[in-house]
Design a protein around this motif. Structure first.
Motif, short mmCIF file in Angstrom:
data_model
loop_
_atom_site.label_atom_id
_atom_site.label_comp_id
_atom_site.label_asym_id
_atom_site.label_seq_id
_atom_site.Cartn_x
_atom_site.Cartn_y
_atom_site.Cartn_z
N GLU A 20 0.80 -1.22 0.00
CA GLU A 20 0.00 0.00 0.00
C GLU A 20 0.84 1.28 0.00
OE1 GLU A 20 0.30 -1.07 4.45
OE2 GLU A 20 0.29 -2.08 2.51
N ARG A 63 -8.95 -0.63 1.23
CA ARG A 63 -7.98 0.44 1.34
C ARG A 63 -8.73 1.73 1.60
NH1 ARG A 63 -4.43 -2.84 1.91
NH2 ARG A 63 -2.61 -3.16 0.58
N VAL A 116 -8.94 0.61 7.63
CA VAL A 116 -8.01 1.28 6.70
C VAL A 116 -8.44 2.72 6.52
CG1 VAL A 116 -7.22 -0.79 5.49
CG2 VAL A 116 -9.35 0.31 4.78
N GLU A 128 -2.27 6.84 6.63
CA GLU A 128 -1.95 5.93 7.74
C GLU A 128 -0.55 6.18 8.26
OE1 GLU A 128 -2.75 1.91 6.47
OE2 GLU A 128 -4.89 2.28 6.23
N HIS A 149 -5.38 -0.86 10.86
CA HIS A 149 -4.95 -1.66 9.70
C HIS A 149 -4.32 -2.97 10.17
CE1 HIS A 149 -3.52 -1.37 5.25
NE2 HIS A 149 -3.87 -2.62 5.57
#
Length: 309
Positions: free
Chosen positions: A49, A227, A252, A256, A274
């Motif tokens: 990610e 996400r 999520v 982050e 997460h």
């Protein structure tokens, strides 16, 4: 030829150094990478990610593989990598059951007010008359799943065990027993609970828009285990504050770690950092898959879990 270097892309991957070194690889970290090592980086071990820009990748002239420990790889421009001779792998399906378990946990925690109830007890706010204002149960509620990959299917199976009515939406038809909605908006309008479980890419950025959020409505719940980019987070927060959305349960976030202050006055939320896919069962499998992909690549053999073209 100089010894190939395997580079860790982010501090969260520091624990992966030991299994890589145990497998005989020379490991370096991006945050301490020397110029000498930069020239010899053949592999990046990556958390998918996190963005890896082409501009950065171009500074690694020997790079041939990005091995994502994660299932997702939305931070990697796969098309650009392939066009430049860089293979990309990921941990396909290895934590689907764990993420689905977490999604169901978020549903229960939010829909049945478990987190809020815990807070009431701990803060001395327990009143007997509150028990006469219960929320609905899960049986016969309508659950919509956005994205019916391995995680989405696992969520659907679990939801059926609770007696829920399952439907789904995704861009491609699938031969499954659950009905496919004609659009994401239609799915949201027909769902008490919308679970976002799709793979994130440029095509679905903020796809859970204000219109979709409002279609779920003031009595509904949105759960996101995909996400943060898939949900318009600003619109979600505004709808929760205004009562246009009933509840949200999120693992999520758009950024982050998400700032605590961003959520301080947002009602009816259950938030986790997460952690849906990270269990003592799944993490070793994912790390082992990444290490095996590194081994295969450096041995000149086909990798085990390439990202689908």
């Amino acid at each position: 030829m100089s010894e190939p270097v395997v580079m860790l892309s982010h501090e969260m991957l520091a624990p992966v150094r030991q299994p890589l070194e145990a497998a005989g690889f020379r490991v370096a970290a991006r945050w301490t990478l020397s110029e000498a090592d930069r020239a010899n980086v053949r592999v990046i071990v990556h958390a998918g990610e996190i963005p890896l820009t082409p501009e950065f990748l171009e500074t690694l002239p020997s790079l041939g593989l990005i091995a994502c420990v994660s299932v997702g790889y939305d931070g990697v421009d796969v098309a650009w990598c392939r066009a430049n001779g860089i293979e990309v792998t990921h941990a396909k399906g290895l934590n689907a059951d764990d993420v689905a378990d977490h999604a169901i946990g978020l549903i229960l925690a939010s829909w049945r007010s478990i987190v809020a109830g815990d807070r009431v007890v701990r803060e001395g706010g327990w009143r007997n008359d509150d028990r006469m204002r219960p929320r609905p149960g899960l049986k016969d509620r309508k659950l919509g799943v956005m994205g019916l990959g391995a995680i989405g299917e696992a969520v659907a199976v679990r939801a059926e065990a609770f007696g829920m009515q399952v439907s789904w939406w995704g861009p491609n038809p699938k031969a499954v027993r659950w009905p496919q909605a004609e659009s994401l908006l239609a799915l949201a309008a027909d769902s008490d609970i919308l679970v976002v479980a799709c793979r994130a890419d440029a095509s679905n950025r903020k796809a859970v828009s204000r219109d979709v959020i409002e279609a779920v409505g003031p009595r509904g719940l949105i759960v996101n285990v995909a996400r943060g980019s898939v949900v318009d987070e600003d619109a979600l927060i505004a709808a929760l504050k205004d009562g246009r959305l009933g509840r949200a349960a999120l693992d999520v976030f758009e950024d982050e770690p998400t700032p605590a202050a961003r959520w301080a006055d947002v009602p009816n939320t259950v938030l986790t950092p997460h952690t849906a896919g990270g269990t003592v069962d799944s993490i070793p499998r994912m790390v082992a898959q990444a290490v095996e992909n590194v081994r295969l690549f450096l041995a000149g053999e086909p990798v085990a879990s390439p990202v689908a073209a």
